[in-house]
Scaffold this motif. Structure first.
Motif: not given
Length: 525
Positions: A437, A440-441, A462
């Motif tokens: 995560q 991704e960010d 994403h």
């Protein structure tokens, strides 16, 4: 885990009036030389359960699997396993195979044995989309007890019936699938944050009330400026009594404030905002250009007549089956093979799994990352923290890290480097879920350009702004025109229009031309 067992209410196997318990661990404690690795009060699982085992890299998931499989007996507590166990490890000798091919072969052999208890450690790592779907179908039809160590959200969502989560060195249990687990965990996180914020508001009010009474007490002791010397002397005793009452009231409020915080502050990694000025500048409209490229592996043709361009700011995913040429294409670009061109202003940060083996084992985590970073110490630590490498990791030698933790270190040396073009080959393999995560960010907010390979479909969806698909020795590019089919020009023209609108200096004539072409094509549809 208290008296909870890590099983789902579905798929229980009855033997008479009792459940057939195949795995039961009680009061389990696993210690290492430097302290507690994990503990679990009670873990049980039955035939038909598919238990997803999740947790941070280095937390002991593989160790738990080895204990269940009878390969590690250095623990305290009770282990009761009533059937044979087949454990397919995360890493194994390749024998000339790719990582995906090796894992597929080992999973197939394990399934062919029809074991009563099957443990798979990161089975989807390095698998392409088609083989991931094959794995999901195979596991859905497996009739025994399946324990699945994975950070693959798609796989966990598709097959698990229960989740065993390792947090802060303790295993906890959730009876339900991965999607339900995430929903409950998010609700718990929001509840904890709300409770903590409310406590802080109340604590602030109490402290303000205490401070107001301290100030009032001081004012009473001073008396009024209009008092004469005689009045001041006569009222001193009374003023002191009233001030003391105020002081006592202040202490009451202060004591209440000190007792107010009962909720532990929820951990939240601070978001890091990168600016274009943080990266080396890019000159020109194309960072990568590939024209009429032909790729071979030995005598085998991988790709024929490949053409695409990568413009600054794009995040391009390369997708395709194992062996389709994704990594070979990246190598061709990096080595400047005929038919490829990197812009002179491109500063490449390249990551691939094999680089992890080159990390200096005697250096500490901070020594390795600080030598690579272009950010100041605070911003570097901020990025490290988002990936789960907090202060307790700074002085740890690389040799003491788990495989997943080493992947994090190597990846971070690339992310914080002086690069404006990140080329990442399977960066999510072996990362824990919070780190995936965080990646991704980071990439979504990255002001540079990204070219990456990832078999994690959720991650790809994403992050990518465009996906190039390699299949049947061809590359499909949604931004490229299919020659002779005018309508297929539309995606390319819309893409060029979007890029022109984002350019520092607007070319109004070019924008008008593109608008006219787009309108003309839409009129023919």
């Amino acid at each position: 885990m208290g008296n909870a067992s890590f099983l789902c209410n579905q798929s229980r196997f009855l033997k008479g009036d009792d459940f057939l318990t195949q795995v039961k661990l009680t009061n389990l404690i696993k210690d290492l030389a430097d302290g507690r690795l994990f503990s679990a009060d009670r873990l049980t699982a039955q035939t038909g359960d598919c238990v997803g085992i999740i947790g941070a890299n280095g937390g002991g998931k593989t160790t738990l699997a080895r204990i269940i499989a009878g390969q590690d007996d250095e623990f305290s507590g009770q282990r009761h396993v009533t059937a044979d166990v087949v454990l397919v490890p995360q890493l194994a000798p390749m024998d000339g195979q790719s990582g995906g091919q090796s894992m597929l072969a080992r999973v197939r052999r394990a399934l062919a044995q029809r074991p009563a208890i099957l443990i798979l450690d990161e089975p989807s790592a390095n698998l392409d989309d088609n083989h991931q779907q094959w794995l999901i179908e195979q596991l859905r039809h497996y009739s025994g007890l399946l324990l699945l160590i994975s950070h693959d959200r798609e796989l966990l969502t598709a097959v698990t019936t229960a989740i065993c989560s390792l947090d802060d060195h303790v295993y906890t249990q959730f009876n339900g699938n991965f999607a339900a687990f995430n929903t409950v965990r998010e609700q718990q996180r929001q509840t904890a944050q709300s409770a903590y914020r409310q406590e802080q508001v109340e604590r602030r009010k109490l402290r303000q009330a205490a401070q107001a009474r301290h100030e009032k007490a001081a004012q009473i002791r001073r008396g009024s400026n209009r008092m004469s010397a005689g009045e001041r002397a006569d009222s001193k005793s009374v003023r002191e009594q009233n001030a003391a009452k105020m002081e006592r009231g202040a202490r009451v409020f202060q004591d209440r404030a000190d007792r107010q915080t009962m909720t532990v502050k929820p951990h939240e990694a601070a978001a890091m905002k990168l600016l274009a000025s943080d990266l080396p500048p890019v000159v020109g409209k194309q960072l990568i250009t590939v024209r009429n490229l032909h790729l071979k592996r030995g005598k085998h043709e991988l790709l024929s007549d490949v053409n695409f361009r990568v413009t600054p700011g794009e995040r391009i995913a390369l997708a395709g089956p194992n062996g389709s040429g994704k990594s070979t294409l990246i190598t061709a670009i990096l080595t400047g093979q005929v038919g490829t061109r990197l812009a002179l202003s491109a500063r490449v940060g390249y990551f691939q799994q094999d680089m992890v083996a080159a990390l200096p084992l005697t250096q500490t985590v901070w020594q390795v990352i600080s030598a690579a970073t272009v950010f100041d110490s605070n911003r570097t630590r901020q990025v490290m923290g988002a990936f789960g490498l907090n202060a307790r990791f700074y002085n740890r030698p690389i040799a003491e890290l788990s495989g997943g933790e080493r992947v994090k270190v190597q990846l971070l040396t690339i992310l914080v480097s002086a690069s404006n073009l990140l080329i990442l080959d399977e960066p999510t393999n072996y990362l824990d879920l919070p780190a995936v995560q965080a990646l991704e960010d980071y990439l979504v907010g990255y002001p540079g350009t990204v070219l990456f390979v990832a078999h994690d479909q959720v991650f790809r969806d994403h992050v990518a702004t465009r996906t190039l698909v390699l299949t049947n020795r061809q590359l499909r590019d949604p931004a490229r025109t299919a020659q002779g089919v005018p309508a297929s020009d539309l995606p390319r023209l819309q893409f060029e229009y979007d890029q022109a609108m984002l350019a520092p200096e607007l070319d109004t004539q070019r924008l008008q031309e593109l608008r006219q072409k787009i309108a003309a094509l839409k009129a023919t549809l």
